[in-house]
Design an enzyme around this catalytic site. Structure first.
Site, short mmCIF file in Angstrom:
data_model
loop_
_atom_site.label_atom_id
_atom_site.label_comp_id
_atom_site.label_asym_id
_atom_site.label_seq_id
_atom_site.Cartn_x
_atom_site.Cartn_y
_atom_site.Cartn_z
N GLY A 49 -12.72 2.24 6.48
CA GLY A 49 -13.65 1.32 5.64
C GLY A 49 -12.90 0.17 5.44
N GLN A 54 -11.11 -7.76 1.02
CA GLN A 54 -9.84 -7.46 1.84
C GLN A 54 -9.64 -8.32 3.18
OE1 GLN A 54 -10.74 -3.10 2.30
NE2 GLN A 54 -8.65 -3.02 2.47
N CYS A 102 -4.60 2.69 2.60
CA CYS A 102 -5.33 1.41 2.44
C CYS A 102 -4.93 0.30 3.56
CB CYS A 102 -5.35 1.06 0.95
SG CYS A 102 -6.55 -0.66 0.69
N LEU A 103 -5.65 -0.43 4.04
CA LEU A 103 -5.35 -1.65 5.25
C LEU A 103 -4.62 -2.55 4.40
CD1 LEU A 103 -8.12 -1.72 7.60
CD2 LEU A 103 -6.01 -0.34 8.02
N HIS A 144 -13.48 4.60 -2.91
CA HIS A 144 -12.36 3.79 -2.56
C HIS A 144 -12.84 2.18 -2.06
CE1 HIS A 144 -8.39 3.08 -0.58
NE2 HIS A 144 -9.15 2.01 -0.22
N GLU A 145 -13.80 2.15 -1.39
CA GLU A 145 -14.15 0.98 -1.02
C GLU A 145 -15.19 0.00 -2.01
OE1 GLU A 145 -13.11 -0.41 1.79
OE2 GLU A 145 -12.53 1.39 2.38
N HIS A 148 -12.72 -1.71 -4.42
CA HIS A 148 -12.21 -2.97 -3.99
C HIS A 148 -13.13 -4.20 -4.42
CE1 HIS A 148 -8.70 -2.12 -1.33
NE2 HIS A 148 -9.62 -1.41 -0.69
NI NI Z 1 -8.65 0.08 0.55
#
Ligand code: NI
Length: 181
Positions: A49, A54, A102-103, A144-145, A148
């Site tokens: 995701g 991000q 997470c990236l 999670h997404e 953000h």
């Molecule tokens: Ni993330």
């Protein structure tokens, strides 16, 4: 197509509240290209995701997809989903605990509790309204997404940091547990 640079923890954009996407904005060639670039970036980075903040754009847009992902080998595949201005309604008293990464939080994993079932509404890339129910892995990734989009990362959702784990140690000690969540 272009690979976008991932903002890492500490970049102030990850802590901002994202703006809704307007229909007019969404339908521009530039924004449609941005969506494609987000999808490509998520795939190249082995993410399941990615949210617009991000990649340093403070807009309510998330993309997700998982196909035989090497970062999450025990999780089911998720078809590609592009979602704008998402609204999640929690639909269960049941919370499930699982490992998240997470990236934007490179090389760390930690255990987070998420609501087991959701109702989701929002808009697709043509800005047509969509709504559906989600459970299991999809429900976790969506929570999670969309976090953000309100300036939160999974670390903020951990009950404590005793499970915070370097990826290398996660792979040595905890990877096999992931299938059980
Ligand atoms: Ni993330």
């Amino acid at each position: 197509m272009a690979l976008l640079k991932i903002a890492k923890l500490g970049n102030p954009i990850l802590r901002k509240i994202s703006e809704p996407v307007t229909k007019e904005e969404c339908l521009t060639p530039e924004f449609q290209q941005f969506i494609d670039d987000m999808i490509e970036t998520m795939q190249k980075e082995d993410g399941i995701g990615l949210s617009a903040p991000q990649v340093s754009r403070s807009k309510q847009l998330v993309v997700l997809q998982s196909q035989m992902n090497p970062r999450y080998p025990n999780e089911p595949d998720l078809p590609l989903l592009v979602l704008m201005n998402p609204r999640l309604t929690l639909q269960s008293d049941e919370w499930v605990e699982g490992w998240e990464g997470c990236l934007s939080v490179t090389n760390l994993r930690g255990k987070v509790k998420r609501c087991a079932r959701l109702h989701v509404s929002g808009f697709d890339r043509k800005m047509e309204a969509v709504s559906f129910d989600a459970e299991g892995f999809l429900s976790v990734v969506l929570q999670h997404e969309t976090d953000h989009l309100i300036g939160k990362v999974f670390l903020d959702r951990m009950e404590g940091f005793s499970t915070l784990t370097h990826l290398e140690e996660f792979e040595r000690h905890w990877m096999s547990e992931q299938a059980k969540v």
